[in-house]
Design a protein around this motif. Structure first.
Motif, mmCIF file in Angstrom:
data_model
loop_
_atom_site.group_PDB
_atom_site.id
_atom_site.type_symbol
_atom_site.label_atom_id
_atom_site.label_comp_id
_atom_site.label_asym_id
_atom_site.label_seq_id
_atom_site.Cartn_x
_atom_site.Cartn_y
_atom_site.Cartn_z
ATOM 1 N N HIS A 26 -7.275 45.999 15.698
ATOM 2 C CA HIS A 26 -8.237 46.611 16.592
ATOM 3 C C HIS A 26 -7.617 47.800 17.342
ATOM 4 O O HIS A 26 -8.150 48.915 17.363
ATOM 5 N N ALA A 27 -6.463 47.537 17.929
ATOM 6 C CA ALA A 27 -5.764 48.584 18.677
ATOM 7 C C ALA A 27 -5.300 49.697 17.735
ATOM 8 O O ALA A 27 -5.339 50.877 18.083
ATOM 9 N N ALA A 28 -4.859 49.289 16.532
ATOM 10 C CA ALA A 28 -4.380 50.288 15.574
ATOM 11 C C ALA A 28 -5.525 51.200 15.154
ATOM 12 O O ALA A 28 -5.372 52.423 15.097
ATOM 13 N N ARG A 29 -6.675 50.610 14.904
ATOM 14 C CA ARG A 29 -7.823 51.425 14.505
ATOM 15 C C ARG A 29 -8.213 52.377 15.621
ATOM 16 O O ARG A 29 -8.605 53.504 15.381
ATOM 17 N N ARG A 30 -8.078 51.887 16.865
ATOM 18 C CA ARG A 30 -8.514 52.722 17.979
ATOM 19 C C ARG A 30 -7.687 54.001 18.103
ATOM 20 O O ARG A 30 -8.204 55.039 18.457
ATOM 21 N N ILE A 31 -6.379 53.900 17.786
ATOM 22 C CA ILE A 31 -5.605 55.140 17.892
ATOM 23 C C ILE A 31 -5.738 55.973 16.618
ATOM 24 O O ILE A 31 -5.257 57.095 16.561
ATOM 25 N N GLY A 45 -22.656 39.598 -2.011
ATOM 26 C CA GLY A 45 -24.114 39.504 -1.965
ATOM 27 C C GLY A 45 -24.758 40.446 -0.965
ATOM 28 O O GLY A 45 -25.966 40.413 -0.774
ATOM 29 N N MET A 46 -23.954 41.298 -0.286
ATOM 30 C CA MET A 46 -24.527 42.176 0.730
ATOM 31 C C MET A 46 -24.434 43.627 0.281
ATOM 32 O O MET A 46 -23.669 43.970 -0.602
ATOM 33 N N SER A 47 -25.221 44.475 0.942
ATOM 34 C CA SER A 47 -25.238 45.871 0.542
ATOM 35 C C SER A 47 -24.021 46.611 1.092
ATOM 36 O O SER A 47 -23.303 46.103 1.949
ATOM 37 N N VAL A 48 -23.819 47.796 0.570
ATOM 38 C CA VAL A 48 -22.733 48.660 1.030
ATOM 39 C C VAL A 48 -22.863 48.879 2.536
ATOM 40 O O VAL A 48 -21.907 48.740 3.295
ATOM 41 N N LEU A 49 -24.086 49.190 2.964
ATOM 42 C CA LEU A 49 -24.340 49.471 4.376
ATOM 43 C C LEU A 49 -23.975 48.271 5.247
ATOM 44 O O LEU A 49 -23.262 48.399 6.249
ATOM 45 N N LEU A 98 -20.404 45.610 9.105
ATOM 46 C CA LEU A 98 -19.612 44.444 9.505
ATOM 47 C C LEU A 98 -18.192 44.824 9.887
ATOM 48 O O LEU A 98 -17.586 44.209 10.745
ATOM 49 N N GLY A 99 -17.664 45.839 9.199
ATOM 50 C CA GLY A 99 -16.275 46.206 9.438
ATOM 51 C C GLY A 99 -16.095 47.092 10.657
ATOM 52 O O GLY A 99 -14.976 47.303 11.102
ATOM 53 N N LEU A 100 -17.172 47.627 11.186
ATOM 54 C CA LEU A 100 -17.050 48.518 12.336
ATOM 55 C C LEU A 100 -17.076 47.711 13.617
ATOM 56 O O LEU A 100 -17.590 46.602 13.650
ATOM 57 N N GLU A 101 -16.548 48.310 14.661
ATOM 58 C CA GLU A 101 -16.518 47.601 15.927
ATOM 59 C C GLU A 101 -17.829 47.819 16.665
ATOM 60 O O GLU A 101 -18.407 48.887 16.631
ATOM 61 N N GLY A 102 -18.281 46.799 17.329
ATOM 62 C CA GLY A 102 -19.499 46.931 18.119
ATOM 63 C C GLY A 102 -20.730 46.966 17.232
ATOM 64 O O GLY A 102 -20.648 46.833 16.005
ATOM 65 N N LYS A 103 -21.868 47.147 17.841
ATOM 66 C CA LYS A 103 -23.112 47.180 17.081
ATOM 67 C C LYS A 103 -23.328 48.589 16.542
ATOM 68 O O LYS A 103 -22.976 49.583 17.163
ATOM 69 N N SER A 104 -23.925 48.653 15.364
ATOM 70 C CA SER A 104 -24.167 49.964 14.786
ATOM 71 C C SER A 104 -25.668 50.180 14.639
ATOM 72 O O SER A 104 -26.409 49.252 14.337
ATOM 73 N N LEU A 142 -12.894 56.025 6.723
ATOM 74 C CA LEU A 142 -13.122 57.428 7.094
ATOM 75 C C LEU A 142 -14.140 57.541 8.218
ATOM 76 O O LEU A 142 -14.073 58.470 9.020
ATOM 77 N N LEU A 143 -15.068 56.588 8.288
ATOM 78 C CA LEU A 143 -16.079 56.633 9.340
ATOM 79 C C LEU A 143 -15.437 56.550 10.716
ATOM 80 O O LEU A 143 -16.005 56.950 11.708
ATOM 81 N N GLN A 144 -14.232 55.978 10.762
ATOM 82 C CA GLN A 144 -13.564 55.831 12.054
ATOM 83 C C GLN A 144 -12.644 57.003 12.323
ATOM 84 O O GLN A 144 -11.841 56.953 13.254
ATOM 85 N N ASP A 145 -12.739 58.022 11.469
ATOM 86 C CA ASP A 145 -12.028 59.257 11.711
ATOM 87 C C ASP A 145 -10.523 59.031 11.856
ATOM 88 O O ASP A 145 -9.941 59.313 12.903
ATOM 89 N N PRO A 146 -9.887 58.506 10.819
ATOM 90 C CA PRO A 146 -8.470 58.131 10.960
ATOM 91 C C PRO A 146 -7.551 59.351 10.985
ATOM 92 O O PRO A 146 -7.874 60.403 10.426
#
Lengths: 523, 362
Positions: free
Chosen positions: A81-86, A100-104, A109-115, A158-162
């Protein structure tokens, strides 16, 4: 990429990182740094400490000593969590996606917080277009190829702008064309200033892609180099710490008697997302090594189970061993006739992790090696056989009583391969012989297979690793969505030709794989 | 703040065998507090509960009488548990074994003959196997969970027993009590030790435990059971039949539970009654786990459990403790065992919602 002239601090710097586990020092004073925009290779055999190091950078593990500097400042990464944040993103070797779930949904699920799902949907399309990673957010994961699944993982990062992207053995499951496409994306990221830590043992790729390489051995940094100028052989030797043995490749031999014959083998899958096998046919001659290439998930599991006897087929003659129909026989009767197998998964399939090596010898060798007679286990004979495998195949283990789980991947694989080869099979079917195995162990396993073939056995190798198949095999065919292509002689096969067979039969044009189909879906 | 359970990398061997002892110690400690809260003298009550059963020859013999069926059943269950076959219905298999055994005894009521008892053993085993065969069939044919079917069949067996003792098998001279006739001499297990109720059932249990140990240590069948339980895929690769293992372990557990039931009616009870045991079939599950699914451990665990039964009875008489005290003791023991097992395998980490040291970015 050389050091920044302006003296800006490196993106990531490790100083004397040490991590100990009970009985082993996984990282011993490791220091190196990654500049902004640099593609930095982390090279080493299995067990060299790469995974531990990467887990420390990603906050999964914590170093016992040493510091991690991020843009010149010391940081403590308590968790991922902390690593992703920086700004640290990681694409793992084994994907964590729900079939069984979609790409979206998977990305959300992998992102933090609600999207906000609609916004996220647009962002995914935007990012995937920008980096040449076509993805339709609405597709369900089980309909995607392995390469596409990896894209999902990359887009999620990439969505988390690494600022630093860690890629753990990313190409082991890709076709050559997919690899090229991935490299394009990584180069683009690098040009935009994102640093990439690239973990691999495929030296040619590192030469093609990386700006700098740090080589680990036994938990220590043993060398650094510029992969563009260093030879692959040189890097391999740093990695292994010894002169590489050249494989005793056999010359062309006249085709002799057919030992193994698969003819019109069809099988309906019993798994939810499994693949049906469709009229598979091939022959293996005495002394021949026959390769079955293909991207994972194209029916390899089903084929392995059908060949080993874990699944039986109604038509006995669809599999013949030295002319004898065995299609309707189970595992042990086939083994009794001389058909031995090495399944792909070591833990829990080829071996029972919690049992001793001796007990694991009983799994497949109890009858052929007479380790059990009349239903009674001969413990002494079993231990002796396990000891023999350990000796002859150079397995690093305390002894026959060591639990299988205590061995490293490469050592356990050597043990398993040894267990089958010492049974002197007439035909050996082996899946992913060197998956996740260090270069030293891989060479030993390859040599053992050559020797077995030399003695007249027929060998079938099922692998995703084309380099390996080209090294080992006399002929190979490609498995694609349950069908096997015609066999080609490896001597005159080109990477391109095989790559096209692998990707081309997927139902897409090989020239523009997937881009087309997905782009249309998105529109 | 959140609690997180982390798997431990390595589990020391002594800890695996140490947890049952820890669980016993914690149970005793909790019992001490419990008795104190109930206003009893905790020391002397514990003494009655735990030590008094061991003081007399009669008490020791009773230990064997009660421990025997527990060990017998737990041995069968443990083999199933090793193979990942969760037979929870030993109580029903025990009841069926008792019914079949009693059927033989009643059919040859008044007859003499050394063959009657062996025949009762066979009938008891068959009864238990028959009852265990139903979950085995449903599991292998339709993949129905044996946990549910075996448990539910326990209640069916109890009703079958009830029908028999209220109806066709009721003692004609029994003043309408729901009981069968008392078995005749040839259908009663001989007492080994004069002046006690100790009968051959205890020896049968020890023999079964020893045989199970040999099975698990020296035979391919035992190896098969362990492989199927630990790694089903590896079992398939080894050429072991999953279904065969389900059948084997359920039938074996059924046979042993059936024998335990027959031994109860032909031993201490001597007739068929609606309530055959104080729940041996369920208590044996605790015994199996307390004994680490290891036949030798099960013998020791069976003795511990038997102490709790006899101690509970003694405590009812001498300390006016309610009958439920036995159940509470056994329940606590299982609770502590499961808890310490869990903590051996996992460590608890308390995490604050935010990382404790926030990261400073440039």
């Amino acid at each position: 990429m050389t050091n920044d002239a302006a003296g800006a601090p490196p993106r990531l710097e490790l100083r004397r990182i040490t991590k100990r586990f009970p009985g082993v020092v996984a990282n011993d004073g490791v220091s190196f740094s990654v500049q902004p925009g640099e593609i930095h290779a982390l090279l080493g055999e299995n067990g060299a400490g790469k995974s531990t190091l990467v887990k420390i950078i990603y906050g999964v593990l914590h170093a016992d000593e040493g510091e991690v500097l991020w843009n010149g400042q010391a940081v403590t990464l308590a968790n991922p969590h902390a690593a992703r944040r920086i700004g640290v993103g990681m694409v793992f070797q084994h994907f964590s996606l729900f079939d069984g779930m979609s790409v979206l949904e998977n990305i959300a699920l992998g992102l933090e917080g609600k999207s906000d799902m609609r916004k996220l949907n647009d962002r995914i399309i935007e990012v995937s277009k920008a980096y040449g990673l076509p993805l339709d957010p609405r597709r369900e994961i089980h309909t995607l190829s392995v390469g596409e699944r990896q894209r999902v993982e990359i887009v999620r990062c990439l969505l988390q702008d690494p600022k630093l992207l860690i890629m753990d053995e990313p190409t082991s499951v890709l076709t050559p064309q997919e690899v090229e496409r991935l490299f394009g994306t990584l180069r683009q990221l690098s040009a935009e200033g994102c640093s990439i830590l690239y973990i691999s043992h495929k030296l040619q790729e590192i030469k093609d892609l990386c700006h700098h390489a740090t080589i680990l051995r036994g938990g220590k940094v043993v060398g650094e180099c510029d992969p563009a100028t260093e030879s692959t052989r040189g890097m391999a030797q740093m990695m292994i710490g010894a002169e590489l043995k050249t494989l005793a490749r056999r010359g062309a031999r006249p085709r002799t008697a057919t030992r193994f014959n698969v003819d019109n083998l069809s099988l309906a899958t019993d798994q939810p997302f499994g693949i049906n096998l469709k009229s598979i046919g091939f022959e293996v001659a005495a002394g021949e090594i026959f390769g079955i290439a293909g991207v994972a998930g194209n029916g390899q599991n089903e084929l392995m189970r059908a060949l080993s006897g874990e699944l039986t087929v109604a038509q006995p003659s669809s599999i013949r061993l030295d002319g004898k129909p065995v299609g309707n026989l189970g595992v042990e009767p086939r083994r009794a006739l001389g058909l031995c197998c090495v399944p792909e998964e070591r833990n829990g399939h080829a071996a029972v992790p919690d049992m001793s090596l001796a007990s694991n010898a009983l799994i497949s060798a109890r009858n052929r090696m007479k380790l059990a007679v009349g239903g009674w286990i001969k413990h002494d004979a079993t231990r002796e056989f396990a000891e023999r495998i350990i000796q002859e195949f150079g397995v690093k283990a305390r002894g026959p009583e060591s639990a299988a789980r205590s061995l490293s991947g490469g050592n356990l694989q050597k043990y398993i391969v040894g267990r089958e080869i010492l049974q002197t099979p007439e035909v050996l079917v082996i899946a992913q012989p060197t998956w996740g195995v260090d270069a030293g162990a891989a060479a030993a396993i390859h040599q053992a297979l050559f020797n077995l073939a030399q003695n007249g056995a027929g060998i079938v190798v099922v692998s995703q690793d084309l380099d390996e198949l080209l090294t080992l095999c006399d002929r190979l065919a490609v498995l694609n969505v349950g069908s096997l292509s015609r066999a080609i002689d490896t001597a005159d096969a080109s990477m391109e030709e095989i790559g096209l067979l692998m990707g081309g039969l997927h139902g897409m044009s090989a020239e523009v794989p997937a881009v087309h189909g997905s782009a249309q879906n998105v529109a | 703040m959140s609690l997180k359970f982390e798997a431990r990398r390595e589990i020391p061997r002594w800890l695996v065998y140490g947890t049952p002892l820890l669980a016993i110690a914690l149970t005793i400690l909790s019992g001490y507090l419990l008795f104190m809260i109930l206003g009893l003298n905790p020391g002397s009550t514990l003494y009655i509960f735990l030590v008094s059963p061991l003081e007399t020859q009669f008490g020791l013999a009773e230990l064997a009488v009660k421990g025997g069926p527990l060990i017998l059943i737990a041995t069968g269950l443990a083999i199933g548990f090793r193979a990942n076959v969760w037979n929870i219905g030993a109580e029903g298999q025990l009841t069926m074994g008792a019914i079949f055994g009693a059927g033989v005894a009643l059919a040859f009521w008044g007859d003499e003959g050394v063959w009657i008892l062996p025949l009762m053993f066979v009938a008891g085993a068959l009864g238990g196997m028959l009852w265990a065969a139903i979950p085995a069939f449903l599991k292998t044919k339709f993949e129905v969970s044996e946990i549910l079917t075996s448990l539910m069949l326990t209640y069916v067996a109890a009703l079958v027993l009830s029908i028999l003792v209220h109806g066709p098998w009721r003692d004609p001279d029994g003043f309408n009590f729901p009981q069968s006739r008392l078995f005749t001499e040839a259908a009663i297990l001989p007492v080994i030790l004069e002046g006690t109720r100790l009968h051959v059932g205890a020896l049968v249990a020890l023999f079964a435990a020893a045989a199970a140990w040999v099975l698990l240590t020296y035979t391919v069948t035992g190896f098969q059971i362990k492989v199927v339980g630990q790694a089903p895929m590896a079992a398939r690769f080894a050429g072991f039949s999953q279904k065969g293992t389900v059948w084997f372990s359920l039938l074996l557990a059924g046979a042993l539970a059936g024998i335990a039931g027959m031994v109860e009616v032909a031993g201490p009870i001597g007739q068929l009654t609606p309530q055959l045991t104080p729940g041996y079939g369920f208590t044996a599950i605790i015994v199996a786990f307390l004994g680490r699914l290891n036949p030798i451990g099960i013998v020791l665990a069976g003795i511990v459990m038997a102490i709790s039964y006899i101690g509970g009875e003694n405590a009812q008489v001498y300390a006016q403790l309610p009958q439920a005290a036995t159940g509470v003791f056994q329940g606590m023991l299982l609770f502590y065992l499961l808890a310490s097992d869990f903590l051996v395998r996992y460590r608890i980490r308390i995490q604050s919602a935010k990382p404790r040291r926030e990261v400073a970015t440039a």
